[in-house]
Write a protein that holds these residues in place. Structure first.
Motif, PDB file in Angstrom:
ATOM      1  N   MET A  50       0.833  -1.195   0.000  1.00  0.00           N
ATOM      2  CA  MET A  50       0.000   0.000   0.000  1.00  0.00           C
ATOM      3  C   MET A  50       0.869   1.247   0.000  1.00  0.00           C
ATOM      4  N   ARG A  51       0.293   2.355  -0.445  1.00  0.00           N
ATOM      5  CA  ARG A  51       0.985   3.624  -0.359  1.00  0.00           C
ATOM      6  C   ARG A  51       0.946   4.126   1.080  1.00  0.00           C
ATOM      7  N   THR A  52       2.049   4.726   1.495  1.00  0.00           N
ATOM      8  CA  THR A  52       2.165   5.156   2.891  1.00  0.00           C
ATOM      9  C   THR A  52       1.057   6.122   3.267  1.00  0.00           C
ATOM     10  N   ARG A  53       0.703   7.023   2.373  1.00  0.00           N
ATOM     11  CA  ARG A  53      -0.312   8.033   2.694  1.00  0.00           C
ATOM     12  C   ARG A  53      -1.714   7.440   2.834  1.00  0.00           C
ATOM     13  N   GLU A  54      -1.902   6.217   2.373  1.00  0.00           N
ATOM     14  CA  GLU A  54      -3.219   5.584   2.470  1.00  0.00           C
ATOM     15  C   GLU A  54      -3.435   4.883   3.817  1.00  0.00           C
ATOM     16  N   ILE A  55      -2.359   4.686   4.574  1.00  0.00           N
ATOM     17  CA  ILE A  55      -2.428   3.914   5.823  1.00  0.00           C
ATOM     18  C   ILE A  55      -2.864   4.816   6.970  1.00  0.00           C
ATOM     19  N   ARG A  56      -3.780   4.353   7.775  1.00  0.00           N
ATOM     20  CA  ARG A  56      -4.318   5.130   8.888  1.00  0.00           C
ATOM     21  C   ARG A  56      -4.009   4.445  10.218  1.00  0.00           C
ATOM     22  N   VAL A  57      -3.575   5.256  11.189  1.00  0.00           N
ATOM     23  CA  VAL A  57      -3.328   4.745  12.538  1.00  0.00           C
ATOM     24  C   VAL A  57      -4.636   4.264  13.143  1.00  0.00           C
ATOM     25  N   GLY A  58      -4.596   3.113  13.771  1.00  0.00           N
ATOM     26  CA  GLY A  58      -5.784   2.535  14.386  1.00  0.00           C
ATOM     27  C   GLY A  58      -6.498   1.532  13.504  1.00  0.00           C
ATOM     28  N   GLU A  59      -6.175   1.530  12.204  1.00  0.00           N
ATOM     29  CA  GLU A  59      -6.784   0.578  11.286  1.00  0.00           C
ATOM     30  C   GLU A  59      -5.969  -0.721  11.248  1.00  0.00           C
ATOM     31  N   THR A  60      -6.625  -1.829  10.895  1.00  0.00           N
ATOM     32  CA  THR A  60      -5.973  -3.133  10.807  1.00  0.00           C
ATOM     33  C   THR A  60      -5.784  -3.504   9.343  1.00  0.00           C
ATOM     34  N   TYR A  61      -4.580  -3.996   9.013  1.00  0.00           N
ATOM     35  CA  TYR A  61      -4.241  -4.354   7.644  1.00  0.00           C
ATOM     36  C   TYR A  61      -3.661  -5.763   7.606  1.00  0.00           C
ATOM     37  N   MET A  62      -3.642  -6.324   6.420  1.00  0.00           N
ATOM     38  CA  MET A  62      -3.029  -7.634   6.210  1.00  0.00           C
ATOM     39  C   MET A  62      -1.575  -7.415   5.808  1.00  0.00           C
ATOM     40  N   VAL A  63      -0.657  -8.094   6.503  1.00  0.00           N
ATOM     41  CA  VAL A  63       0.770  -7.982   6.208  1.00  0.00           C
ATOM     42  C   VAL A  63       1.217  -9.231   5.454  1.00  0.00           C
ATOM     43  N   PRO A 122       7.708  -2.580   6.598  1.00  0.00           N
ATOM     44  CA  PRO A 122       7.586  -1.802   5.355  1.00  0.00           C
ATOM     45  C   PRO A 122       6.127  -1.654   4.920  1.00  0.00           C
ATOM     46  N   THR A 123       5.754  -0.456   4.529  1.00  0.00           N
ATOM     47  CA  THR A 123       4.368  -0.223   4.133  1.00  0.00           C
ATOM     48  C   THR A 123       4.008  -1.010   2.872  1.00  0.00           C
ATOM     49  N   ARG A 124       4.993  -1.345   2.047  1.00  0.00           N
ATOM     50  CA  ARG A 124       4.692  -2.106   0.825  1.00  0.00           C
ATOM     51  C   ARG A 124       4.215  -3.519   1.134  1.00  0.00           C
ATOM     52  N   TRP A 125       4.427  -3.982   2.381  1.00  0.00           N
ATOM     53  CA  TRP A 125       3.950  -5.316   2.771  1.00  0.00           C
ATOM     54  C   TRP A 125       2.464  -5.311   3.098  1.00  0.00           C
ATOM     55  N   LEU A 126       1.879  -4.141   3.307  1.00  0.00           N
ATOM     56  CA  LEU A 126       0.501  -4.058   3.794  1.00  0.00           C
ATOM     57  C   LEU A 126      -0.506  -4.079   2.645  1.00  0.00           C
ATOM     58  N   LEU A 127      -1.616  -4.770   2.893  1.00  0.00           N
ATOM     59  CA  LEU A 127      -2.745  -4.809   1.976  1.00  0.00           C
ATOM     60  C   LEU A 127      -4.023  -4.644   2.790  1.00  0.00           C
ATOM     61  N   PRO A 128      -5.098  -4.142   2.190  1.00  0.00           N
ATOM     62  CA  PRO A 128      -6.367  -4.040   2.922  1.00  0.00           C
ATOM     63  C   PRO A 128      -6.848  -5.424   3.352  1.00  0.00           C
ATOM     64  N   LEU A 129      -7.529  -5.482   4.481  1.00  0.00           N
ATOM     65  CA  LEU A 129      -8.112  -6.743   4.929  1.00  0.00           C
ATOM     66  C   LEU A 129      -9.084  -7.268   3.876  1.00  0.00           C
ATOM     67  N   GLY A 130      -9.092  -8.575   3.702  1.00  0.00           N
ATOM     68  CA  GLY A 130      -9.997  -9.172   2.745  1.00  0.00           C
ATOM     69  C   GLY A 130      -9.425  -9.314   1.354  1.00  0.00           C
ATOM     70  N   THR A 131      -8.199  -8.822   1.131  1.00  0.00           N
ATOM     71  CA  THR A 131      -7.580  -8.996  -0.180  1.00  0.00           C
ATOM     72  C   THR A 131      -7.375 -10.481  -0.436  1.00  0.00           C
ATOM     73  N   PRO A 132      -7.968 -11.031  -1.497  1.00  0.00           N
ATOM     74  CA  PRO A 132      -7.893 -12.485  -1.701  1.00  0.00           C
ATOM     75  C   PRO A 132      -6.516 -12.949  -2.156  1.00  0.00           C
ATOM     76  N   THR A 133      -6.225 -14.206  -1.881  1.00  0.00           N
ATOM     77  CA  THR A 133      -5.010 -14.831  -2.382  1.00  0.00           C
ATOM     78  C   THR A 133      -5.193 -15.165  -3.855  1.00  0.00           C
ATOM     79  N   VAL A 134      -4.221 -14.792  -4.661  1.00  0.00           N
ATOM     80  CA  VAL A 134      -4.281 -15.067  -6.097  1.00  0.00           C
ATOM     81  C   VAL A 134      -3.054 -15.901  -6.477  1.00  0.00           C
TER      82      VAL A 134
END
Length: 230
Positions: free
Chosen positions: A1-14, A122-134
């Motif tokens: 993900m882009r760094t500016r898209e990440i919000r403190v307090g939110e949960t992401y998939m690493v 690293p922020t590039r490791w983060l994806l929104p929750l629910g991103t499917p495995t491809v």
């Protein structure tokens, strides 16, 4: 993900890569918590976990955060009365009992809520929750190839039985994949395998052959007969 898209307090998939960067792989932990975080990252290589972000560094493009988990490991500090009862040699000392909390009636360990803190993810490791495995095209070709290899020489009843078994495996994984990333990844490969077994079954029914042979499969090209190379 882009760094500016990440919000403190939110949960992401690493999504942790198979090979950790030197900055993370070679750093020496200063505390027990840092050691635990480093160990868990090594165990997560090639897998995923959920991280709740507590801080974002836009310059380094990293985040800090914590992972919620469960543990059966417990540590119990003994009171003075307990030290005396146990007959410990120095009752003025500090004693702790460390081990696994076990439910005797259920004959199973008890899961207690805990958390693990991470830094410099690293922020590039983060994806929104629910991103499917491809699965990659190579992975799909790989799983299909080995199904065809296993099916070589099988009769139609044997292929049908293998297809039923593959379907049952897929169904079992589907339930576990709801809250387990590793099971979700296995589910994707199980879906490919099940589909290939069903395809072979349909081809055999249409052609009325007595035993399966990939070389005689009209839906396969010459490239499909060779083992896939990454």
């Amino acid at each position: 993900m882009r760094t500016r898209e990440i919000r403190v307090g939110e949960t992401y998939m690493v999504c942790v890569p198979q090979r950790l960067p030197p900055r993370m792989r070679d750093r020496r932990p200063a505390t027990r918590e840092e050691f635990t975080a480093g160990l868990r990252l090594h165990l997560y290589r090639g897998n995923r976990f959920d991280l709740t972000v507590t801080a974002v560094d836009p310059v380094e493009r990293t985040v800090d955060g914590y992972e919620t988990a469960t543990t059966s490991r417990v540590r119990l500090a003994l009171t003075l009365e307990q030290a005396i009862t146990l007959g410990l040699p120095d009752i003025t000392g500090h004693y702790e009992i460390e081990g696994t909390l076990h439910d005797v009636e259920a004959n199973a360990p008890v899961g207690l809520p805990t958390s693990c803190s991470y830094t410099f993810i690293p922020t590039r490791w983060l994806l929104p929750l629910g991103t499917p495995t491809v699965l990659s095209e190579w992975s799909i070709a790989f799983y299909r190839y080995y199904v065809r290899k296993d099916a070589t020489g099988m009769t139609l009843p044997e292929v049908s039985a293998a297809a039923e078994e593959s379907q049952e495996k897929e169904r079992n994984l589907a339930g576990r994949a709801l809250d387990n990333y590793r099971a979700e990844e296995c589910l994707r490969s199980a879906e490919v395998e099940h589909a290939e077994w069903r395809r072979i079954e349909a081809v055999m029914r249409q052609s009325s052959v007595t035993s399966n042979s990939p070389a005689d499969d009209p839906e396969l090209s010459e490239a499909d007969l060779e083992q896939p190379r990454p």
